[in-house]
Design an enzyme around this catalytic site. Sequence first.
Site, short mmCIF file in Angstrom:
data_model
loop_
_atom_site.label_atom_id
_atom_site.label_comp_id
_atom_site.label_asym_id
_atom_site.label_seq_id
_atom_site.Cartn_x
_atom_site.Cartn_y
_atom_site.Cartn_z
N GLY A 19 0.82 -1.22 0.00
CA GLY A 19 0.00 0.00 0.00
C GLY A 19 0.84 1.26 0.00
O GLY A 19 2.07 1.21 -0.14
N PHE A 20 0.17 2.39 0.17
CA PHE A 20 0.85 3.69 0.11
C PHE A 20 1.93 3.79 1.19
O PHE A 20 3.14 3.84 0.89
CB PHE A 20 -0.21 4.80 0.23
CG PHE A 20 0.32 6.14 0.65
CD1 PHE A 20 1.48 6.67 0.08
CD2 PHE A 20 -0.36 6.91 1.60
CE1 PHE A 20 1.96 7.92 0.47
CE2 PHE A 20 0.11 8.15 1.99
CZ PHE A 20 1.28 8.65 1.43
N ILE A 21 1.54 3.80 2.45
CA ILE A 21 2.53 3.98 3.52
C ILE A 21 3.43 2.76 3.60
O ILE A 21 4.66 2.87 3.74
CB ILE A 21 1.83 4.26 4.87
CG1 ILE A 21 0.99 5.54 4.77
CG2 ILE A 21 2.85 4.36 6.01
CD1 ILE A 21 0.06 5.79 5.95
N TYR A 166 -14.63 2.90 11.03
CA TYR A 166 -13.17 2.85 10.84
C TYR A 166 -12.45 3.27 12.12
O TYR A 166 -11.57 2.55 12.62
CB TYR A 166 -12.77 3.76 9.67
CG TYR A 166 -11.28 3.98 9.57
CD1 TYR A 166 -10.42 2.95 9.19
CD2 TYR A 166 -10.72 5.24 9.86
CE1 TYR A 166 -9.04 3.15 9.12
CE2 TYR A 166 -9.34 5.44 9.78
CZ TYR A 166 -8.51 4.40 9.41
OH TYR A 166 -7.15 4.60 9.35
N LYS A 170 -9.99 1.05 14.85
CA LYS A 170 -8.61 1.40 15.21
C LYS A 170 -8.48 1.50 16.74
O LYS A 170 -7.49 1.05 17.31
CB LYS A 170 -8.20 2.72 14.55
CG LYS A 170 -7.97 2.60 13.05
CD LYS A 170 -6.72 1.78 12.73
CE LYS A 170 -6.46 1.64 11.25
NZ LYS A 170 -5.32 0.78 10.94
#
Length: 337
Positions: A19-21, A166, A170
């Site tokens: 993914g991005f990170i 979401y 978390k």
Amino acid sequence: MSTLPFVENKTFLVTGGAGFIGSHVVRALLDQGAQVVVVDDFNDFYDPHIKEQNVVPFSEYPGFTLYRIDIRDMEALRSVFTLHGPELKTGGIIHLAARAGVRPSLKNPRLYLETNVTGTLNLAELAREFGITKFVFASSSSVYGDSPDAVPFKESQDISKPISPYASTKAMAESLLYTYSHLYGLQVVCLRFFTVYGPGQRPDLAIHKFTRLIHEGKPIPVFGDGSTRRDYTYIDDILQGVMAAIGYEEKAFEVFNLGESQTVTLARLIELIETVVGKKAVIDRQPLQPGDVPITYADISKTKAMLGYQPTTQIDAGIPKFVDWYMNALVKVPITP
Ligand SMILES: NC(=O)c1ccc[n+]([C@@H]2O[C@H](COP(=O)([O-])OP(=O)(O)OC[C@H]3O[C@@H](n4cnc5c(N)ncnc54)[C@H](O)[C@@H]3O)[C@@H](O)[C@H]2O)c1
């Protein structure tokens, strides 16, 4: 970045490494001489082709291994730990895989729960079973909920009232990891990322989406009157925080904010992108969305004091860097979010 002794020649499992990170973290670890095992399911939350592109350069590193596995699948995960568990004791687990995004979580809360909570439980269980102690977890600023009077957000603040599925997942995952640190000595660092951007940013996130639409002369959806504020964090600063978290060993469980500690309104963000792209935005004004918070703003004094975190790229400098990457990426591979 100089070589980090707690990274070089160690082995790390990076979930969500395509993914991005994740792909930035994987590159940084490999460049530091680590071995990296990536678990990612390449799902279609956004175009999986982007994730495929992210991992292409890693095949050049002998220390890179990729498993196309869903973290909800305990048995598939166990097979990775059976193969790599002993090596992971030297490094640890960097758990970034998740269903991200606030608004889509309202449409499919069960998928978010199963991925972000059960997936995290699976990894914590396997860490316990295989004697792996180091566990860095990607949490989110969204756990602070709708608390505009409590800015800047401190890690010690109450996070019992998240306002989207979401955010809720978390907060639950953080809590679950606390339990594992308490019961089994798992050494957990939860990093609360404040909206992350930079090269490779997810196409569903505002900076990427606005840049693309403004560049193409298409309307941009703007939720609310433009006065909502965000603390946008440049990817290099996130990487600095992730690396420092890997080296952190003082307490068995710790939470750190990773932000710039600077907020910008949505209206100002759009102006910045317009200036750099060189075009005016066509605004498609929409009501505020359920689950969105009015402001995120990180207090980073604890992260500075305990991790030596020193973010360097504020939004005025980061947007030109992002747009530059976007224009270059367009030339190389047309992005189709
Ligand atoms: N980008 C941000 O602004 C931001 C802010 C706060 C927190 N975070 C958190 O940081 C982490 C990385 O975010 P990102 O922006 O890079 O998102 P991303 O979607 O680009 O990366 C997540 C990766 O996890 C993988 N994944 C998702 N579900 C999976 C599953 N069941 N099994 C295996 N792999 C799975 C995806 O395929 C993807 O490659 C996430 O945990 C996210 O919640 C991100």
